[in-house]
Scaffold this motif. Structure first.
Motif, PDB file in Angstrom:
ATOM      1  N   GLU A  59       0.836  -1.076   0.002  1.00  0.00           N
ATOM      2  CA  GLU A  59      -0.014  -0.058  -0.055  1.00  0.00           C
ATOM      3  C   GLU A  59       0.882   1.126   0.041  1.00  0.00           C
ATOM      4  N   ALA A  60       0.613   2.304  -0.688  1.00  0.00           N
ATOM      5  CA  ALA A  60       1.101   3.523  -0.863  1.00  0.00           C
ATOM      6  C   ALA A  60       0.515   4.482  -0.023  1.00  0.00           C
ATOM      7  N   GLY A  61       1.365   5.198   0.340  1.00  0.00           N
ATOM      8  CA  GLY A  61       0.701   6.487   1.042  1.00  0.00           C
ATOM      9  C   GLY A  61       1.525   7.793   1.003  1.00  0.00           C
ATOM     10  N   VAL A  62       0.937   8.917   1.493  1.00  0.00           N
ATOM     11  CA  VAL A  62       1.678  10.036   1.304  1.00  0.00           C
ATOM     12  C   VAL A  62       2.740  10.536   2.654  1.00  0.00           C
ATOM     13  N   GLU A  63       3.809  10.082   2.522  1.00  0.00           N
ATOM     14  CA  GLU A  63       4.770  10.094   3.610  1.00  0.00           C
ATOM     15  C   GLU A  63       6.118  10.675   3.067  1.00  0.00           C
ATOM     16  N   GLY A  64       6.814  11.041   3.725  1.00  0.00           N
ATOM     17  CA  GLY A  64       8.369  11.369   3.569  1.00  0.00           C
ATOM     18  C   GLY A  64       8.179  12.675   2.187  1.00  0.00           C
ATOM     19  N   ILE A  65       7.503  13.521   2.598  1.00  0.00           N
ATOM     20  CA  ILE A  65       7.329  14.788   1.812  1.00  0.00           C
ATOM     21  C   ILE A  65       8.475  15.764   2.198  1.00  0.00           C
ATOM     22  N   ILE A  66       8.889  16.430   1.076  1.00  0.00           N
ATOM     23  CA  ILE A  66       9.950  17.419   1.510  1.00  0.00           C
ATOM     24  C   ILE A  66       9.140  18.713   0.669  1.00  0.00           C
ATOM     25  N   ALA A  67       8.892  19.660   1.579  1.00  0.00           N
ATOM     26  CA  ALA A  67       8.112  20.591   1.124  1.00  0.00           C
ATOM     27  C   ALA A  67       8.989  21.581   0.080  1.00  0.00           C
ATOM     28  N   ASP A  68       9.992  21.916   0.213  1.00  0.00           N
ATOM     29  CA  ASP A  68      10.766  22.925  -0.849  1.00  0.00           C
ATOM     30  C   ASP A  68      12.140  21.966  -1.011  1.00  0.00           C
ATOM     31  N   GLY A  69      11.955  21.327  -2.383  1.00  0.00           N
ATOM     32  CA  GLY A  69      13.252  20.596  -2.784  1.00  0.00           C
ATOM     33  C   GLY A  69      14.010  21.751  -3.495  1.00  0.00           C
ATOM     34  N   ALA A  70      15.461  21.153  -3.597  1.00  0.00           N
ATOM     35  CA  ALA A  70      16.393  22.185  -4.606  1.00  0.00           C
ATOM     36  C   ALA A  70      15.975  22.356  -5.937  1.00  0.00           C
ATOM     37  N   ASN A  71      15.124  21.499  -6.527  1.00  0.00           N
ATOM     38  CA  ASN A  71      14.720  21.417  -8.116  1.00  0.00           C
ATOM     39  C   ASN A  71      13.190  21.866  -8.125  1.00  0.00           C
ATOM     40  N   GLN A 128      10.409  24.283  -6.367  1.00  0.00           N
ATOM     41  CA  GLN A 128      10.024  25.327  -5.223  1.00  0.00           C
ATOM     42  C   GLN A 128       8.501  25.340  -4.807  1.00  0.00           C
ATOM     43  N   GLY A 129       8.204  23.959  -4.422  1.00  0.00           N
ATOM     44  CA  GLY A 129       6.842  23.700  -3.973  1.00  0.00           C
ATOM     45  C   GLY A 129       5.953  23.326  -5.218  1.00  0.00           C
ATOM     46  N   LEU A 130       5.158  22.522  -5.017  1.00  0.00           N
ATOM     47  CA  LEU A 130       4.428  21.925  -6.328  1.00  0.00           C
ATOM     48  C   LEU A 130       3.183  23.128  -6.884  1.00  0.00           C
ATOM     49  N   VAL A 131       3.113  23.283  -8.040  1.00  0.00           N
ATOM     50  CA  VAL A 131       2.204  24.332  -8.314  1.00  0.00           C
ATOM     51  C   VAL A 131       1.328  23.326  -9.361  1.00  0.00           C
ATOM     52  N   ILE A 132      -0.200  23.494  -9.091  1.00  0.00           N
ATOM     53  CA  ILE A 132      -0.904  22.774 -10.152  1.00  0.00           C
ATOM     54  C   ILE A 132      -2.156  23.817 -10.831  1.00  0.00           C
ATOM     55  N   VAL A 133      -2.073  23.826 -12.175  1.00  0.00           N
ATOM     56  CA  VAL A 133      -2.682  24.867 -12.711  1.00  0.00           C
ATOM     57  C   VAL A 133      -3.463  24.185 -13.746  1.00  0.00           C
ATOM     58  N   PRO A 134      -4.948  24.467 -13.966  1.00  0.00           N
ATOM     59  CA  PRO A 134      -5.685  25.213 -13.158  1.00  0.00           C
ATOM     60  C   PRO A 134      -6.139  24.366 -11.581  1.00  0.00           C
ATOM     61  N   ASN A 135      -6.450  25.127 -10.845  1.00  0.00           N
ATOM     62  CA  ASN A 135      -6.692  24.537  -9.482  1.00  0.00           C
ATOM     63  C   ASN A 135      -7.689  25.554  -8.698  1.00  0.00           C
ATOM     64  N   THR A 145      13.500  14.828  -5.993  1.00  0.00           N
ATOM     65  CA  THR A 145      12.882  15.558  -5.016  1.00  0.00           C
ATOM     66  C   THR A 145      11.137  15.294  -4.969  1.00  0.00           C
ATOM     67  N   THR A 146      10.669  15.289  -3.771  1.00  0.00           N
ATOM     68  CA  THR A 146       9.425  14.921  -3.522  1.00  0.00           C
ATOM     69  C   THR A 146       9.004  16.181  -3.081  1.00  0.00           C
ATOM     70  N   ALA A 147       7.298  16.297  -3.791  1.00  0.00           N
ATOM     71  CA  ALA A 147       6.605  17.570  -3.174  1.00  0.00           C
ATOM     72  C   ALA A 147       5.249  17.173  -3.343  1.00  0.00           C
ATOM     73  N   ALA A 148       4.321  17.856  -2.707  1.00  0.00           N
ATOM     74  CA  ALA A 148       2.831  17.501  -2.630  1.00  0.00           C
ATOM     75  C   ALA A 148       2.084  18.747  -2.487  1.00  0.00           C
ATOM     76  N   ALA A 149       0.774  18.816  -3.121  1.00  0.00           N
ATOM     77  CA  ALA A 149      -0.253  19.825  -3.247  1.00  0.00           C
ATOM     78  C   ALA A 149      -1.548  19.274  -3.198  1.00  0.00           C
ATOM     79  N   GLN A 150      -2.476  20.328  -2.818  1.00  0.00           N
ATOM     80  CA  GLN A 150      -3.798  19.825  -2.897  1.00  0.00           C
ATOM     81  C   GLN A 150      -4.195  20.120  -4.143  1.00  0.00           C
ATOM     82  N   LEU A 151      -5.106  19.246  -4.744  1.00  0.00           N
ATOM     83  CA  LEU A 151      -5.930  19.333  -6.064  1.00  0.00           C
ATOM     84  C   LEU A 151      -7.418  19.543  -5.395  1.00  0.00           C
ATOM     85  N   ILE A 152      -8.255  20.260  -6.131  1.00  0.00           N
ATOM     86  CA  ILE A 152      -9.666  20.321  -6.193  1.00  0.00           C
ATOM     87  C   ILE A 152     -10.398  19.964  -7.417  1.00  0.00           C
TER      88      ILE A 152
END
Length: 86
Positions: free
Chosen positions: A1-13, A15-22, A77-84
């Protein structure tokens, strides 16, 4: 099973995950600020994996209206964001 673990908020490559449009309408593809080699996964708020793929576009055709967490791994690099989905 997978999960949302081990997230690095701001990686070197990433600068946070951006989802467009959202928010986005169901069935549309969203773009993310990642390379074409990125791997992404979409989870429900409860943590269930509902979609995954590669590249810098998210396919939302299989998702119903609601909030999701998108996890992206790009160049080590791992990043996460909310999608609606409307």
């Amino acid at each position: 099973e997978a999960g949302v673990e081990g997230i690095i908020a701001d990686g070197a490559n990433m600068q946070g995950l951006v989802i467009v449009p959202n928010p986005i309408a169901q069935g549309e593809n969203a773009k993310i600020n990642a390379t074409e080699n990125a791997q992404w996964e979409i989870f429900t708020i409860a943590g269930s994996l509902v979609a995954k793929g590669n590249g810098n576009q998210l396919a939302t055709a299989a998702l119903v209206s609601g909030s999701y967490i998108v996890k992206v791994i790009d160049n080590g690099t791992t990043a996460a964001a909310q999608l609606i989905i409307k």
